[in-house]
Design a protein around this motif. Structure first.
Motif, PDB file in Angstrom:
ATOM      1  N   MET A  87       7.150   4.284 -13.756  1.00 20.69           N
ATOM      2  CA  MET A  87       5.541   4.516 -13.724  1.00 20.69           C
ATOM      3  C   MET A  87       4.797   3.419 -13.119  1.00 20.69           C
ATOM      4  N   VAL A  88       3.614   3.659 -12.436  1.00 22.63           N
ATOM      5  CA  VAL A  88       2.845   2.929 -11.596  1.00 22.63           C
ATOM      6  C   VAL A  88       1.700   2.646 -12.077  1.00 22.63           C
ATOM      7  N   GLN A  89       1.353   1.455 -12.619  1.00 21.20           N
ATOM      8  CA  GLN A  89       0.026   1.143 -13.204  1.00 21.20           C
ATOM      9  C   GLN A  89      -1.087   1.145 -12.168  1.00 21.20           C
ATOM     10  N   LYS A  90      -2.352   1.090 -12.899  1.00 21.33           N
ATOM     11  CA  LYS A  90      -3.405   1.065 -11.995  1.00 21.33           C
ATOM     12  C   LYS A  90      -3.716  -0.460 -11.828  1.00 21.33           C
ATOM     13  N   ASP A  91      -4.286  -0.598 -10.658  1.00 18.28           N
ATOM     14  CA  ASP A  91      -4.841  -1.821 -10.311  1.00 18.28           C
ATOM     15  C   ASP A  91      -6.380  -1.827  -9.678  1.00 18.28           C
ATOM     16  N   PRO A  92      -7.396  -1.625 -10.771  1.00 15.40           N
ATOM     17  CA  PRO A  92      -8.603  -1.745 -10.123  1.00 15.40           C
ATOM     18  C   PRO A  92      -9.140  -2.694  -9.304  1.00 15.40           C
ATOM     19  N   ALA A  93      -8.282  -3.781  -8.802  1.00 17.60           N
ATOM     20  CA  ALA A  93      -8.735  -4.643  -8.032  1.00 17.60           C
ATOM     21  C   ALA A  93      -8.665  -4.283  -6.663  1.00 17.60           C
ATOM     22  N   THR A  94      -7.813  -3.307  -6.360  1.00 16.55           N
ATOM     23  CA  THR A  94      -7.626  -2.663  -5.002  1.00 16.55           C
ATOM     24  C   THR A  94      -8.508  -1.682  -4.624  1.00 16.55           C
ATOM     25  N   ARG A  95      -9.454  -1.444  -5.467  1.00 17.22           N
ATOM     26  CA  ARG A  95     -10.468  -0.300  -5.119  1.00 17.22           C
ATOM     27  C   ARG A  95     -11.351  -0.597  -4.082  1.00 17.22           C
ATOM     28  N   GLN A  96     -11.812   0.432  -3.247  1.00 12.99           N
ATOM     29  CA  GLN A  96     -12.812   0.289  -2.259  1.00 12.99           C
ATOM     30  C   GLN A  96     -13.950   1.128  -2.700  1.00 12.99           C
ATOM     31  N   THR A  97     -15.260   0.569  -2.391  1.00 10.70           N
ATOM     32  CA  THR A  97     -16.497   1.570  -2.703  1.00 10.70           C
ATOM     33  C   THR A  97     -17.070   1.507  -1.195  1.00 10.70           C
ATOM     34  N   SER A  98     -18.048   2.795  -1.409  1.00 11.02           N
ATOM     35  CA  SER A  98     -18.716   3.013  -0.393  1.00 11.02           C
ATOM     36  C   SER A  98     -20.068   3.877  -0.775  1.00 11.02           C
ATOM     37  N   GLY A  99     -20.836   3.898  -0.068  1.00 10.88           N
ATOM     38  CA  GLY A  99     -22.069   4.861  -0.189  1.00 10.88           C
ATOM     39  C   GLY A  99     -21.753   6.181   0.126  1.00 10.88           C
ATOM     40  N   LEU A 100     -22.764   6.986   0.062  1.00 10.39           N
ATOM     41  CA  LEU A 100     -22.383   8.547   0.188  1.00 10.39           C
ATOM     42  C   LEU A 100     -22.273   8.602   1.724  1.00 10.39           C
ATOM     43  N   PRO A 101     -21.640   9.824   2.146  1.00  9.93           N
ATOM     44  CA  PRO A 101     -21.308   9.853   3.420  1.00  9.93           C
ATOM     45  C   PRO A 101     -22.576  10.334   4.288  1.00  9.93           C
ATOM     46  N   ASP A 102     -22.425   9.724   5.674  1.00  7.49           N
ATOM     47  CA  ASP A 102     -23.287  10.040   6.535  1.00  7.49           C
ATOM     48  C   ASP A 102     -23.122  11.340   7.338  1.00  7.49           C
ATOM     49  N   LYS A 103     -23.696  12.388   7.033  1.00  6.59           N
ATOM     50  CA  LYS A 103     -23.328  13.622   7.544  1.00  6.59           C
ATOM     51  C   LYS A 103     -23.592  13.736   9.105  1.00  6.59           C
ATOM     52  N   GLY A 104     -24.388  12.930   9.604  1.00 10.99           N
ATOM     53  CA  GLY A 104     -24.690  12.951  11.056  1.00 10.99           C
ATOM     54  C   GLY A 104     -23.592  12.417  11.676  1.00 10.99           C
ATOM     55  N   LYS A 105     -22.460  11.699  11.236  1.00 10.64           N
ATOM     56  CA  LYS A 105     -21.504  11.274  11.751  1.00 10.64           C
ATOM     57  C   LYS A 105     -20.211  12.172  11.803  1.00 10.64           C
ATOM     58  N   VAL A 106     -20.296  13.317  11.254  1.00 11.23           N
ATOM     59  CA  VAL A 106     -19.385  14.321  11.415  1.00 11.23           C
ATOM     60  C   VAL A 106     -19.116  14.929  12.863  1.00 11.23           C
ATOM     61  N   SER A 107     -17.939  14.772  13.267  1.00  9.20           N
ATOM     62  CA  SER A 107     -17.789  15.120  14.822  1.00  9.20           C
ATOM     63  C   SER A 107     -18.247  16.337  15.156  1.00  9.20           C
TER      64      SER A 107
ATOM     65  N   ARG B 216      -4.172   1.562  -2.055  1.00  8.23           N
ATOM     66  CA  ARG B 216      -3.122   1.486  -1.278  1.00  8.23           C
ATOM     67  C   ARG B 216      -1.966   1.049  -2.152  1.00  8.23           C
ATOM     68  N   ASP B 217      -1.617   1.364  -3.021  1.00  9.92           N
ATOM     69  CA  ASP B 217      -0.450   1.057  -4.005  1.00  9.92           C
ATOM     70  C   ASP B 217       0.735   1.889  -3.254  1.00  9.92           C
ATOM     71  N   ALA B 218       1.799   1.085  -2.731  1.00  7.61           N
ATOM     72  CA  ALA B 218       2.688   1.801  -2.197  1.00  7.61           C
ATOM     73  C   ALA B 218       3.749   2.573  -2.879  1.00  7.61           C
ATOM     74  N   GLN B 219       3.908   2.262  -4.171  1.00  5.48           N
ATOM     75  CA  GLN B 219       4.780   3.118  -5.043  1.00  5.48           C
ATOM     76  C   GLN B 219       3.790   4.395  -5.264  1.00  5.48           C
ATOM     77  N   VAL B 220       2.723   4.350  -5.571  1.00  4.63           N
ATOM     78  CA  VAL B 220       1.884   5.555  -5.572  1.00  4.63           C
ATOM     79  C   VAL B 220       2.041   6.363  -4.567  1.00  4.63           C
ATOM     80  N   GLU B 221       1.890   5.823  -3.580  1.00  6.28           N
ATOM     81  CA  GLU B 221       1.982   6.395  -2.095  1.00  6.28           C
ATOM     82  C   GLU B 221       3.106   7.392  -1.934  1.00  6.28           C
ATOM     83  N   ALA B 222       4.279   6.418  -2.329  1.00  4.34           N
ATOM     84  CA  ALA B 222       5.852   7.107  -2.136  1.00  4.34           C
ATOM     85  C   ALA B 222       5.942   8.410  -2.990  1.00  4.34           C
TER      86      ALA B 222
END
Length: 239
Positions: free
Chosen positions: A1-21, A174-180
């Motif tokens: 069992m891999v527990q949540k760690d809210p402190a590792t969250r990243q936040t961002s604004g909405l996507p800038d569609k003009g940056k799509v390649s 970026r929880d390593a156990q979740v990633e695995a």
């Protein structure tokens, strides 16, 4: 069992569609000329989301990016998408199948995140049941934790792989156990793994488009893919 760690969250604004390649734009245009025109054979994509409380900071981002999946499959072809989410105390619900981004956005806008444990087993079980009724071409799962028995989930993921139903798993954080665990589920289902990177929404949008293209037309459409991010994801798929 891999527990949540809210402190590792990243936040961002909405996507800038003009940056799509430009490469992505060119790929989308090519997909539009090759996708299946027969409505009876439209691709079907299950879009499953962890809606527990720790994911609240990036829920709006997920809502905005989902429209990119539909953008990858221009008319007259279509991509049918079903929203599945879990939250709270045992709540796991699926929407009707929809054919456009606006309809899916309306469904997602009515959902708020609530505390609770993961219910990934229910996601896999629902995908299997829906697939038996009518073929699903791909499952996208977005989550940040795994609080269930990893061996049980791995077995279920392998069963989906045997049915020809690949999991495209996007990990927030970026929880390593979740990633695995997530990488293993993707491998066993003959799918692929990537990060849900809130700091680079345009790259995530490109990946969602690529999965949508796969759901609509399979590997033949993916051979047109020029995006490096999508190639890295889709290179994990078995030939």
């Amino acid at each position: 069992m891999v527990q949540k760690d809210p402190a590792t969250r990243q936040t961002s604004g909405l996507p800038d569609k003009g940056k799509v390649s430009g490469n992505i734009a060119a790929f989308v245009q090519k997909v539009g000329t090759m996708a299946r025109p027969n409505a009876a054979q439209d691709g079907r994509l299950l879009f499953a989301l962890d809606a527990t409380m720790s994911r609240q900071p990036t829920w709006d981002l997920a809502c905005s990016l989902q429209a990119e999946m539909f953008a990858a499959i221009p008319k007259p072809s279509a991509l049918q998408v079903q929203l599945l989410y879990f939250r709270g105390f045992g709540e796991c619900r699926a929407s009707k199948w929809v054919l456009d981004g606006d309809a899916l956005a309306r469904l997602m806008s009515g959902i708020d995140c609530r505390g609770g444990h993961t219910q990934i087993a229910k996601v896999f079980a629902h995908a299997r049941a829906e697939h038996k009724r009518r073929r699903i071409n791909a499952v996208i799962y977005v989550g940040d934790a795994m609080e269930e028995n990893v061996d049980d989930l791995a077995e279920k993921a392998g069963q989906l792989g045997l049915l020809g139903l690949p999991l495209f798993i996007f990990q927030e954080g970026r929880d390593a156990q979740v990633e695995a665990a997530f990488r293993d589920f993707a491998r066993l289902s003959k799918g692929a793994y990537a990060r849900f990177d809130a700091s680079a929404p345009q790259e995530l949008a490109a990946l969602l488009k690529a999965v949508a293209a796969y759901a609509s037309g399979g590997r033949d459409l993916l051979k047109l893919q020029a995006s490096g991010q999508a190639r890295a994801l889709l290179a994990q798929l078995p030939s």
